[in-house]
Write a protein that holds these residues in place. Structure first.
Motif, PDB file in Angstrom:
ATOM      1  N   GLU A  43      -8.623  -2.915  35.226  1.00 14.40           N
ATOM      2  CA  GLU A  43      -7.162  -2.797  35.198  1.00 14.40           C
ATOM      3  C   GLU A  43      -6.715  -2.082  33.916  1.00 14.40           C
ATOM      4  O   GLU A  43      -5.853  -1.195  33.952  1.00 14.40           O
ATOM      5  CB  GLU A  43      -6.532  -4.193  35.264  1.00 14.40           C
ATOM      6  CG  GLU A  43      -5.013  -4.181  35.266  1.00 14.40           C
ATOM      7  CD  GLU A  43      -4.425  -5.585  35.262  1.00 14.40           C
ATOM      8  OE1 GLU A  43      -3.308  -5.724  34.731  1.00 14.40           O
ATOM      9  OE2 GLU A  43      -5.066  -6.514  35.771  1.00 14.40           O
ATOM     10  N   GLU A  45      -8.537  -0.006  32.090  1.00 14.70           N
ATOM     11  CA  GLU A  45      -8.959   1.396  32.198  1.00 14.70           C
ATOM     12  C   GLU A  45      -7.971   2.189  33.051  1.00 14.70           C
ATOM     13  O   GLU A  45      -7.598   3.299  32.700  1.00 14.70           O
ATOM     14  CB  GLU A  45     -10.358   1.499  32.821  1.00 14.70           C
ATOM     15  CG  GLU A  45     -11.486   1.262  31.846  1.00 14.70           C
ATOM     16  CD  GLU A  45     -12.861   1.400  32.513  1.00 14.70           C
ATOM     17  OE1 GLU A  45     -12.984   2.108  33.537  1.00 14.70           O
ATOM     18  OE2 GLU A  45     -13.802   0.794  31.986  1.00 14.70           O
ATOM     19  N   ASN A  46      -7.556   1.582  34.168  1.00 19.52           N
ATOM     20  CA  ASN A  46      -6.592   2.261  35.048  1.00 19.52           C
ATOM     21  C   ASN A  46      -5.270   2.516  34.320  1.00 19.52           C
ATOM     22  O   ASN A  46      -4.692   3.593  34.430  1.00 19.52           O
ATOM     23  CB  ASN A  46      -6.342   1.440  36.314  1.00 19.52           C
ATOM     24  CG  ASN A  46      -7.561   1.392  37.226  1.00 19.52           C
ATOM     25  OD1 ASN A  46      -8.495   2.178  37.082  1.00 19.52           O
ATOM     26  ND2 ASN A  46      -7.555   0.449  38.158  1.00 19.52           N
ATOM     27  N   ARG A  47      -4.805   1.514  33.575  1.00 24.55           N
ATOM     28  CA  ARG A  47      -3.555   1.646  32.834  1.00 24.55           C
ATOM     29  C   ARG A  47      -3.678   2.743  31.766  1.00 24.55           C
ATOM     30  O   ARG A  47      -2.791   3.575  31.595  1.00 24.55           O
ATOM     31  CB  ARG A  47      -3.186   0.310  32.191  1.00 24.55           C
ATOM     32  CG  ARG A  47      -1.700   0.080  32.159  1.00 24.55           C
ATOM     33  CD  ARG A  47      -1.257  -1.278  31.682  1.00 24.55           C
ATOM     34  NE  ARG A  47      -2.199  -2.341  31.877  1.00 24.55           N
ATOM     35  CZ  ARG A  47      -2.412  -3.327  31.009  1.00 24.55           C
ATOM     36  NH1 ARG A  47      -1.750  -3.371  29.892  1.00 24.55           N
ATOM     37  NH2 ARG A  47      -3.291  -4.273  31.253  1.00 24.55           N
ATOM     38  N   MET A  49      -5.776   5.270  31.757  1.00 24.78           N
ATOM     39  CA  MET A  49      -5.872   6.576  32.409  1.00 24.78           C
ATOM     40  C   MET A  49      -4.481   7.061  32.843  1.00 24.78           C
ATOM     41  O   MET A  49      -4.165   8.248  32.715  1.00 24.78           O
ATOM     42  CB  MET A  49      -6.819   6.521  33.613  1.00 24.78           C
ATOM     43  CG  MET A  49      -8.287   6.364  33.242  1.00 24.78           C
ATOM     44  SD  MET A  49      -8.900   7.697  32.202  1.00 24.78           S
ATOM     45  CE  MET A  49      -9.003   9.000  33.412  1.00 24.78           C
ATOM     46  N   ALA A  50      -3.657   6.142  33.348  1.00 26.07           N
ATOM     47  CA  ALA A  50      -2.295   6.505  33.756  1.00 26.07           C
ATOM     48  C   ALA A  50      -1.491   6.962  32.536  1.00 26.07           C
ATOM     49  O   ALA A  50      -0.781   7.977  32.595  1.00 26.07           O
ATOM     50  CB  ALA A  50      -1.609   5.326  34.439  1.00 26.07           C
ATOM     51  N   GLU A  51      -1.604   6.236  31.422  1.00 27.50           N
ATOM     52  CA  GLU A  51      -0.904   6.621  30.195  1.00 27.50           C
ATOM     53  C   GLU A  51      -1.411   7.977  29.698  1.00 27.50           C
ATOM     54  O   GLU A  51      -0.617   8.813  29.259  1.00 27.50           O
ATOM     55  CB  GLU A  51      -1.097   5.559  29.108  1.00 27.50           C
ATOM     56  CG  GLU A  51      -0.308   4.295  29.334  1.00 27.50           C
ATOM     57  CD  GLU A  51      -0.532   3.242  28.244  1.00 27.50           C
ATOM     58  OE1 GLU A  51      -0.882   3.625  27.109  1.00 27.50           O
ATOM     59  OE2 GLU A  51      -0.352   2.054  28.541  1.00 27.50           O
ATOM     60  N   LYS A  52      -2.720   8.178  29.795  1.00 26.79           N
ATOM     61  CA  LYS A  52      -3.300   9.456  29.360  1.00 26.79           C
ATOM     62  C   LYS A  52      -2.735  10.596  30.194  1.00 26.79           C
ATOM     63  O   LYS A  52      -2.353  11.644  29.664  1.00 26.79           O
ATOM     64  CB  LYS A  52      -4.822   9.402  29.484  1.00 26.79           C
ATOM     65  CG  LYS A  52      -5.516  10.668  29.039  1.00 26.79           C
ATOM     66  CD  LYS A  52      -7.011  10.581  29.243  1.00 26.79           C
ATOM     67  CE  LYS A  52      -7.687  11.892  28.885  1.00 26.79           C
ATOM     68  NZ  LYS A  52      -9.080  11.919  29.271  1.00 26.79           N
ATOM     69  N   ARG A  53      -2.662  10.402  31.526  1.00 29.75           N
ATOM     70  CA  ARG A  53      -2.107  11.433  32.408  1.00 29.75           C
ATOM     71  C   ARG A  53      -0.649  11.719  32.044  1.00 29.75           C
ATOM     72  O   ARG A  53      -0.235  12.878  31.976  1.00 29.75           O
ATOM     73  CB  ARG A  53      -2.199  10.992  33.872  1.00 29.75           C
ATOM     74  CG  ARG A  53      -3.509  11.353  34.541  1.00 29.75           C
ATOM     75  CD  ARG A  53      -3.438  11.157  36.057  1.00 29.75           C
ATOM     76  NE  ARG A  53      -3.044   9.836  36.486  1.00 29.75           N
ATOM     77  CZ  ARG A  53      -3.871   8.793  36.597  1.00 29.75           C
ATOM     78  NH1 ARG A  53      -5.142   8.924  36.311  1.00 29.75           N
ATOM     79  NH2 ARG A  53      -3.425   7.619  37.002  1.00 29.75           N
ATOM     80  N   GLU A  54       0.119  10.649  31.801  1.00 25.31           N
ATOM     81  CA  GLU A  54       1.531  10.826  31.437  1.00 25.31           C
ATOM     82  C   GLU A  54       1.651  11.632  30.147  1.00 25.31           C
ATOM     83  O   GLU A  54       2.474  12.549  30.058  1.00 25.31           O
ATOM     84  CB  GLU A  54       2.211   9.466  31.249  1.00 25.31           C
ATOM     85  CG  GLU A  54       2.533   8.738  32.536  1.00 25.31           C
ATOM     86  CD  GLU A  54       3.151   7.366  32.291  1.00 25.31           C
ATOM     87  OE1 GLU A  54       3.788   7.173  31.233  1.00 25.31           O
ATOM     88  OE2 GLU A  54       2.993   6.497  33.153  1.00 25.31           O
ATOM     89  N   GLU A  57       0.782  15.254  30.777  1.00 20.54           N
ATOM     90  CA  GLU A  57       1.873  15.932  31.477  1.00 20.54           C
ATOM     91  C   GLU A  57       3.025  16.231  30.510  1.00 20.54           C
ATOM     92  O   GLU A  57       3.607  17.319  30.536  1.00 20.54           O
ATOM     93  CB  GLU A  57       2.375  15.083  32.644  1.00 20.54           C
ATOM     94  CG  GLU A  57       1.389  15.012  33.801  1.00 20.54           C
ATOM     95  CD  GLU A  57       1.758  13.965  34.845  1.00 20.54           C
ATOM     96  OE1 GLU A  57       2.828  13.316  34.703  1.00 20.54           O
ATOM     97  OE2 GLU A  57       0.989  13.786  35.803  1.00 20.54           O
TER      98      GLU A  57
END
Length: 132
Positions: A43, A45-47, A49-54, A57
């Motif tokens: 969970e 790691e997923n969070r 990765m999402a922050e990294k993508r944001e 972007e």
């Protein structure tokens, strides 16, 4: 003595079974804990990765804005340079016109009689034409 031996063997066997049962419970508990930690790690790691993508972007949007600003700046600089060139050409044309006017005035002055002689000649002519 035989009763004691059988009883002792049963007690030992019961204790061994209890120890094995406790080991099994401990293993099950450890497995549950490991699964829980794995789920929490996944969970997290997923969070992340999402922050990294944001953030990537957001960084890309900033890069695009910077590139657009640089392009706009380049356009403005080009327009300013063109306007400056146009003004310089107009100034050069005006300078050439002014120089031409000065040259023609100088030529007229060179071919005309001196100013101091013109009134004297005119006065002499006026006196000569006057009746006595």
């Amino acid at each position: 003595a035989e009763f004691n031996m059988d009883t002792m063997e049963q007690i030992r066997s019961a204790m061994e079974a209890e120890r094995k049962a406790q080991e099994q419970m401990l293993l099950i508990e450890q497995k549950k804990m490991a699964e829980k930690m794995q789920a929490e790690r996944q969970e997290l790691e997923n969070r992340l990765m999402a922050e990294k993508r944001e953030l990537e972007e957001k960084l890309e949007r900033k890069r695009q804005k910077k590139a657009e600003a640089a392009a706009n700046k380049g356009d403005m600089e080009r327009q300013i340079a063109e306007t400056l060139k146009m003004f310089q050409m107009q100034l050069q044309m005006q300078h050439e016109q002014l120089q031409s006017v000065r040259n023609s005035q100088a030529a007229q002055q060179a071919s005309a009689p001196p100013l101091s002689a013109a009134p004297a000649a005119g006065s002499a002519l006026a006196l000569a034409q006057r009746p006595p």
